[in-house]
Design a protein around this motif. Structure first.
Motif, PDB file in Angstrom:
ATOM      1  N   GLU A 107       0.865  -1.174   0.000  1.00  0.00           N
ATOM      2  CA  GLU A 107       0.000   0.000   0.000  1.00  0.00           C
ATOM      3  C   GLU A 107       0.899   1.220   0.000  1.00  0.00           C
ATOM      4  O   GLU A 107       1.816   1.328   0.814  1.00  0.00           O
ATOM      5  CB  GLU A 107      -0.912   0.032   1.215  1.00  0.00           C
ATOM      6  N   ALA A 108       0.636   2.137  -0.929  1.00  0.00           N
ATOM      7  CA  ALA A 108       1.462   3.329  -1.056  1.00  0.00           C
ATOM      8  C   ALA A 108       0.564   4.550  -1.255  1.00  0.00           C
ATOM      9  O   ALA A 108      -0.534   4.442  -1.806  1.00  0.00           O
ATOM     10  CB  ALA A 108       2.413   3.180  -2.232  1.00  0.00           C
ATOM     11  N   VAL A 109       1.052   5.708  -0.793  1.00  0.00           N
ATOM     12  CA  VAL A 109       0.333   6.964  -0.981  1.00  0.00           C
ATOM     13  C   VAL A 109       1.244   7.950  -1.696  1.00  0.00           C
ATOM     14  O   VAL A 109       2.462   7.941  -1.494  1.00  0.00           O
ATOM     15  CB  VAL A 109      -0.160   7.559   0.354  1.00  0.00           C
ATOM     16  N   LEU A 110       0.647   8.788  -2.526  1.00  0.00           N
ATOM     17  CA  LEU A 110       1.410   9.786  -3.247  1.00  0.00           C
ATOM     18  C   LEU A 110       1.835  10.875  -2.283  1.00  0.00           C
ATOM     19  O   LEU A 110       1.015  11.405  -1.530  1.00  0.00           O
ATOM     20  CB  LEU A 110       0.581  10.360  -4.396  1.00  0.00           C
ATOM     21  N   ALA A 111       3.102  11.207  -2.285  1.00  0.00           N
ATOM     22  CA  ALA A 111       3.654  12.150  -1.330  1.00  0.00           C
ATOM     23  C   ALA A 111       3.342  13.606  -1.687  1.00  0.00           C
ATOM     24  O   ALA A 111       3.737  14.503  -0.979  1.00  0.00           O
ATOM     25  CB  ALA A 111       5.170  11.960  -1.219  1.00  0.00           C
ATOM     26  N   ARG A 112       2.649  13.840  -2.780  1.00  0.00           N
ATOM     27  CA  ARG A 112       2.287  15.202  -3.166  1.00  0.00           C
ATOM     28  C   ARG A 112       0.804  15.243  -3.521  1.00  0.00           C
ATOM     29  O   ARG A 112       0.169  14.219  -3.682  1.00  0.00           O
ATOM     30  CB  ARG A 112       3.157  15.675  -4.330  1.00  0.00           C
TER      31      ARG A 112
END
Length: 120
Positions: free
Chosen positions: A64-69
């Motif tokens: 699971e990953a989230v966009l840092a911007r």
């Protein structure tokens, strides 16, 4: 009478909060690569694209990953063994809303390229 009306309006207003969330539709791709290699490449690809890995479990084949911007997208990847290769399934959301699965095609195409499986 007035009290009943206020309670009914309050219940009506809160009923929208209890609506079930729609699950995102996965975009899947069968790959002729080992699941471990595929998972490692998915993690590397997401990090290079600016995603922050929040959770990764190699045994379960999940990331699971989230966009840092902005705008805050979340991508979930699931890698499962399939025959001699692996099946990659990706889903994406923005906030609590699912994104159309075709938006994940560039990530899957880049994954194929990184694994040396892209059509020439």
């Amino acid at each position: 009478m007035m009290r009943s009306l206020v309670i009914m309006l309050l219940l009506f207003a809160l009923s929208g909060c209890a609506a079930p969330q729609q699950q995102p539709e996965p975009r899947e791709l069968a790959l002729a690569a080992a699941p471990e290699t595929t998972l490692r490449e998915v993690v590397g690809l997401l990090m290079e694209e600016g995603y922050v890995i929040r959770h990764a479990d190699a045994e379960l084949g999940r990331v699971e990953a989230v966009l840092a911007r902005w705008p805050g997208y979340r991508v979930r990847a699931s890698i499962t063994p399939e025959g001699q290769g692996a099946r990659a399934a990706l889903t994406a959301t923005r906030g609590s809303r699912p994104l159309p699965p075709h938006l994940l095609d560039p990530l899957l195409a880049e994954l194929q390229r990184r694994l040396g499986l892209a059509p020439r």
